[in-house]
Structures are given as C-alpha cells and as structure tokens.
Design an enzyme around this catalytic site. Structure first.
Site, PDB file in Angstrom:
ATOM      1  N   GLN A  35       0.833  -1.213   0.000  1.00  0.00           N
ATOM      2  CA  GLN A  35       0.000   0.000   0.000  1.00  0.00           C
ATOM      3  C   GLN A  35       0.863   1.256   0.000  1.00  0.00           C
ATOM      4  O   GLN A  35       1.937   1.293   0.616  1.00  0.00           O
ATOM      5  CB  GLN A  35      -0.948  -0.006   1.193  1.00  0.00           C
ATOM      6  CG  GLN A  35      -0.249   0.039   2.557  1.00  0.00           C
ATOM      7  CD  GLN A  35      -1.215  -0.026   3.750  1.00  0.00           C
ATOM      8  OE1 GLN A  35      -2.415  -0.214   3.581  1.00  0.00           O
ATOM      9  NE2 GLN A  35      -0.688   0.142   4.953  1.00  0.00           N
ATOM     10  N   HIS A  62       0.852  -4.700   2.831  1.00  0.00           N
ATOM     11  CA  HIS A  62      -0.505  -4.883   3.380  1.00  0.00           C
ATOM     12  C   HIS A  62      -0.689  -6.358   3.719  1.00  0.00           C
ATOM     13  O   HIS A  62      -1.087  -6.690   4.813  1.00  0.00           O
ATOM     14  CB  HIS A  62      -1.567  -4.383   2.395  1.00  0.00           C
ATOM     15  CG  HIS A  62      -2.977  -4.550   2.886  1.00  0.00           C
ATOM     16  ND1 HIS A  62      -4.050  -3.911   2.349  1.00  0.00           N
ATOM     17  CD2 HIS A  62      -3.501  -5.326   3.874  1.00  0.00           C
ATOM     18  CE1 HIS A  62      -5.169  -4.255   2.996  1.00  0.00           C
ATOM     19  NE2 HIS A  62      -4.857  -5.115   3.912  1.00  0.00           N
ATOM     20  N   PHE A 139      -2.800  -5.117  13.199  1.00  0.00           N
ATOM     21  CA  PHE A 139      -2.784  -5.302  11.742  1.00  0.00           C
ATOM     22  C   PHE A 139      -2.220  -6.690  11.409  1.00  0.00           C
ATOM     23  O   PHE A 139      -2.793  -7.440  10.632  1.00  0.00           O
ATOM     24  CB  PHE A 139      -1.928  -4.188  11.141  1.00  0.00           C
ATOM     25  CG  PHE A 139      -1.964  -4.047   9.637  1.00  0.00           C
ATOM     26  CD1 PHE A 139      -3.011  -4.548   8.885  1.00  0.00           C
ATOM     27  CD2 PHE A 139      -0.937  -3.365   8.974  1.00  0.00           C
ATOM     28  CE1 PHE A 139      -3.041  -4.374   7.494  1.00  0.00           C
ATOM     29  CE2 PHE A 139      -0.958  -3.188   7.601  1.00  0.00           C
ATOM     30  CZ  PHE A 139      -2.004  -3.702   6.852  1.00  0.00           C
ATOM     31  N   HIS A 142      -4.600  -9.462  12.275  1.00  0.00           N
ATOM     32  CA  HIS A 142      -5.669  -9.562  11.268  1.00  0.00           C
ATOM     33  C   HIS A 142      -5.162 -10.306  10.026  1.00  0.00           C
ATOM     34  O   HIS A 142      -5.825 -11.203   9.512  1.00  0.00           O
ATOM     35  CB  HIS A 142      -6.155  -8.165  10.903  1.00  0.00           C
ATOM     36  CG  HIS A 142      -7.117  -8.160   9.763  1.00  0.00           C
ATOM     37  ND1 HIS A 142      -8.476  -8.301   9.926  1.00  0.00           N
ATOM     38  CD2 HIS A 142      -6.910  -8.083   8.425  1.00  0.00           C
ATOM     39  CE1 HIS A 142      -9.063  -8.295   8.743  1.00  0.00           C
ATOM     40  NE2 HIS A 142      -8.131  -8.159   7.813  1.00  0.00           N
ATOM     41  N   GLU A 143      -3.983  -9.906   9.552  1.00  0.00           N
ATOM     42  CA  GLU A 143      -3.447 -10.508   8.321  1.00  0.00           C
ATOM     43  C   GLU A 143      -3.142 -11.987   8.523  1.00  0.00           C
ATOM     44  O   GLU A 143      -3.431 -12.819   7.661  1.00  0.00           O
ATOM     45  CB  GLU A 143      -2.192  -9.754   7.856  1.00  0.00           C
ATOM     46  CG  GLU A 143      -2.490  -8.345   7.370  1.00  0.00           C
ATOM     47  CD  GLU A 143      -3.500  -8.298   6.232  1.00  0.00           C
ATOM     48  OE1 GLU A 143      -3.349  -9.046   5.260  1.00  0.00           O
ATOM     49  OE2 GLU A 143      -4.473  -7.516   6.347  1.00  0.00           O
ATOM     50  N   LYS A 146      -6.752 -13.848   9.082  1.00  0.00           N
ATOM     51  CA  LYS A 146      -7.612 -13.911   7.893  1.00  0.00           C
ATOM     52  C   LYS A 146      -6.937 -14.644   6.732  1.00  0.00           C
ATOM     53  O   LYS A 146      -7.556 -15.475   6.071  1.00  0.00           O
ATOM     54  CB  LYS A 146      -7.999 -12.491   7.464  1.00  0.00           C
ATOM     55  CG  LYS A 146      -8.865 -12.429   6.214  1.00  0.00           C
ATOM     56  CD  LYS A 146      -9.431 -11.039   5.982  1.00  0.00           C
ATOM     57  CE  LYS A 146     -10.214 -10.974   4.684  1.00  0.00           C
ATOM     58  NZ  LYS A 146     -10.636  -9.594   4.366  1.00  0.00           N
ATOM     59  N   HIS A 147      -5.669 -14.323   6.472  1.00  0.00           N
ATOM     60  CA  HIS A 147      -4.999 -14.862   5.275  1.00  0.00           C
ATOM     61  C   HIS A 147      -3.935 -15.917   5.607  1.00  0.00           C
ATOM     62  O   HIS A 147      -3.894 -16.971   4.982  1.00  0.00           O
ATOM     63  CB  HIS A 147      -4.361 -13.720   4.486  1.00  0.00           C
ATOM     64  CG  HIS A 147      -5.324 -12.668   4.046  1.00  0.00           C
ATOM     65  ND1 HIS A 147      -6.219 -12.870   3.025  1.00  0.00           N
ATOM     66  CD2 HIS A 147      -5.542 -11.400   4.492  1.00  0.00           C
ATOM     67  CE1 HIS A 147      -6.959 -11.769   2.852  1.00  0.00           C
ATOM     68  NE2 HIS A 147      -6.563 -10.862   3.741  1.00  0.00           N
TER      69      HIS A 147
HETATM   70  P1  5GP Z   1      -8.078  -6.542   4.836  1.00  0.00           P
HETATM   71  O1  5GP Z   1      -8.233  -5.523   3.741  1.00  0.00           O
HETATM   72  O2  5GP Z   1      -6.677  -7.107   4.868  1.00  0.00           O
HETATM   73  O3  5GP Z   1      -9.117  -7.574   4.890  1.00  0.00           O
HETATM   74  O4  5GP Z   1      -8.293  -5.724   6.209  1.00  0.00           O
HETATM   75  C1  5GP Z   1      -7.386  -4.844   6.729  1.00  0.00           C
HETATM   76  C2  5GP Z   1      -7.696  -4.675   8.226  1.00  0.00           C
HETATM   77  O5  5GP Z   1      -6.521  -4.286   8.876  1.00  0.00           O
HETATM   78  C3  5GP Z   1      -8.755  -3.633   8.506  1.00  0.00           C
HETATM   79  O6  5GP Z   1      -9.521  -4.052   9.601  1.00  0.00           O
HETATM   80  C4  5GP Z   1      -7.937  -2.417   8.871  1.00  0.00           C
HETATM   81  O7  5GP Z   1      -8.590  -1.580   9.794  1.00  0.00           O
HETATM   82  C5  5GP Z   1      -6.720  -3.041   9.506  1.00  0.00           C
HETATM   83  N1  5GP Z   1      -5.522  -2.233   9.281  1.00  0.00           N
HETATM   84  C6  5GP Z   1      -4.697  -1.813  10.242  1.00  0.00           C
HETATM   85  N2  5GP Z   1      -3.710  -1.076   9.721  1.00  0.00           N
HETATM   86  C7  5GP Z   1      -3.917  -1.043   8.389  1.00  0.00           C
HETATM   87  C8  5GP Z   1      -3.218  -0.422   7.320  1.00  0.00           C
HETATM   88  O8  5GP Z   1      -2.198   0.236   7.460  1.00  0.00           O
HETATM   89  N3  5GP Z   1      -3.736  -0.626   6.068  1.00  0.00           N
HETATM   90  C9  5GP Z   1      -4.875  -1.338   5.856  1.00  0.00           C
HETATM   91  N4  5GP Z   1      -5.289  -1.480   4.583  1.00  0.00           N
HETATM   92  N5  5GP Z   1      -5.546  -1.930   6.852  1.00  0.00           N
HETATM   93  C10 5GP Z   1      -5.074  -1.780   8.108  1.00  0.00           C
END
Ligand code: 5GP
Ligand code: 5GP
Length: 254
Positions: A35, A62, A139, A142-143, A146-147
């Site tokens: 990103q 990302h 972050f 989450h990554e 999810k992935h």
């Molecule tokens: P994705 O698009 O990978 O499914 O979701 C990204 C998640 O990570 C969202 O919940 C977003 O709030 C969180 N997040 C935290 N930091 C970042 C960042 O720098 N960029 C993005 N795209 N998402 C972020």
C-alpha cells in the site's frame, strides 16, 4: 469373486482420491499487496501514524493473500492457530542479562533472535496506518488470522511474515516508479505508464488498485503482484482482482 475385486478396486480408488486431496494445495497462488501510505491517509477516513512514529515515504506491506485460480479466496482458515505476538516480544530482551549463552539451547536461542529481527523489520516495512494509532500487532494479527492461516501448510507464522518481508526486498516499487519519472508529488500519471514501469523493472505485470481522495480523485492505493505457492517466487497473475482506476491517477505525497 468378480464383485469382490470390483469392491477392492473401488476402495483403492477411494483411498487414492483421499491421498490426493490430503496433499493437494489449499490454494493456488498468493497476491502480495503493498500500500502507498499517502493514499491510505489522503481519504475521508484519514489515518493515524503508528505509535513507533511516521513510517518512511515508501510502499508498505498490506498482506500476502492465498488465492484460488478462479478469483475466489479462502479466509480465516484456522482459529486454533492465533497470531502469537509474544514470540515477537521475547527476542528484544534476549538473552536476559546475566545469562551465559552456554546455559541455553542454541536452536531456541537462534530462533528467538531471528524473531526479534523480524519485529523491527515489520515495524519498518509493514506499518499500520489505521486509527487509533497502534504498534502493528493488531494489523499483523488480522493478516495472519484472515490470510496467513490459509497457507499454514506451506508457511508457519514466522515463515509467513518472513516470506512477505523477503518479497518486499525483491521488488522496490518506489524505485521502479521514480526511475520512470513517476513521483509521489500529488500529480496524476497514466495508469498504463505506471503498470509498464513496474512490469519493466520487476518483470511481472502488476494489478493496480485505486481509492479516492477527499475530493473524489482516483489515486494509486495498492499494488498487487502474484507469487507462487512457496511464497518466494513472483509469477504472472493467473487472475486479476476486480476494480477500476481512472486512466489517469494521482500519486499523492506522504
Ligand atoms: P483486509 O483488507 O486485509 O481484509 O483488512 C485490513 C484490516 O486491517 C482492517 O480491519 C484495517 O482496519 C486493519 N488495518 C490496520 N492497519 C492497516 C493499514 O495500514 N492498512 C490497511 N489497509 N488496513 C489496516
Ligand atoms: P486497459 O484495457 O486500457 O488496460 O484499461 C481500461 C481501464 O481498465 C482502465 O482505465 C482502468 O480503469 C481499468 N484497468 C486497467 N488496468 C487496471 C489495473 O491494473 N487495475 C485496475 N484497478 N484497473 C485497471
């Protein structure tokens, strides 16, 4: 007798099918997505710098997303394997003061130190820009969840983050763009020039994702490259995501 051998044959075939299913891939390739921080911030929702400070004006990771050839993708594949930030914290204090290295198992020591290296590199190259400000763990969690859990047959947690960092080292997107005269200066550039600049330097065709700034202009948000199932080698994308940019897109500063 004949019926018996038919049943046996069916059983063998069923076993063969099962074994193929067991070793077959859970996914076909990865999208490696970076990103542009300027475009994440230059939006209605805006952004918050990480607690560790303003990231460099460069593309940040990302994610590394397992995908299927048909464009679909798996997600949240293993709730039993949550992201473990403790692993990332240990190393910075390691080895504890006063410990003799001899006292400890070397393999474990090396691994802790390796993970410590990863943490600082992740803060630098995989910074979070979401609000409220965070240290990145949210972050990365989450990554991974999810992935990353959908490619755990190939890459464990450490391997997953290391693979993404390694890919980012292989491709210097900002350099590819600036050496073609495409600079993050708030001006607009042709989408096709952006794609060819990356194609010519990296050797593979990227996918460009746009978002819109506060005035509704289309801008360069994310760049996708495709990677084989080892997580190490770039490949041509078997399929591109959907979405549309304008033919001229803004490249905001950061
Ligand atoms: P994705 O698009 O990978 O499914 O979701 C990204 C998640 O990570 C969202 O919940 C977003 O709030 C969180 N997040 C935290 N930091 C970042 C960042 O720098 N960029 C993005 N795209 N998402 C972020
Ligand atoms: P063309 O077929 O001339 O390459 O692209 C026509 C339109 O398709 C572009 O103006 C753009 O909106 C969209 N497009 C082409 N390539 C990409 C790409 O890599 N990413 C996105 N998001 N849209 C693209």
């Amino acid at each position: 007798m004949k019926a018996n051998s038919t049943v046996t044959l069916i059983k063998i075939l069923a076993l063969l099918c099962l074994s193929v299913l067991c070793v077959s891939q859970e996914f076909d390739f990865f999208y490696f997505v970076q990103q542009w921080p300027g475009s994440y911030c230059d939006t209605k929702q805006s952004c918050c710098y990480p607690t560790t400070g303003k990231p460099a004006a460069d593309f940040g990771i990302h994610g590394l997303w397992p995908n299927y050839q048909d464009g679909k993708y798996p997600q949240n594949c293993d709730s039993k394997n949550p992201f473990n930030p403790d692993k990332f914290d240990f190393g910075q204090l390691y080895p504890p003061v006063g410990w003799s290295v001899k006292q400890h198992n070397f393999t474990s020591l090396n691994r802790q130190v390796k993970i410590a290296d990863l943490r600082s590199s992740m803060q630098k190259n995989w910074p979070t820009l979401a609000c409220p400000s965070g240290n990145g763990v949210g972050f990365w969690t989450h990554e991974w969840e999810k992935h990353g859990t959908c490619s755990e047959s190939v890459l464990d947690q450490h391997g997953y983050f290391q693979a993404a960092l390694g890919l980012q080292k292989q491709v210097n997107l900002l350099q590819a763009l600036t050496s073609a005269g495409i600079n993050p200066d708030g001006r607009s550039y042709s989408l096709s020039n952006i794609k060819s600049a990356i194609q010519e330097t990296v050797g593979f065709t990227p996918w460009i994702e746009c978002n819109t700034d506060t005035s509704g202009n289309s801008q360069l948000y994310q760049i996708y490259l495709c990677v084989d199932t080892t997580g190490k080698n770039l490949i041509e994308c078997p399929v591109f995501p959907r979405g549309k940019c304008g033919s001229e897109i803004e490249f905001p500063s950061f």
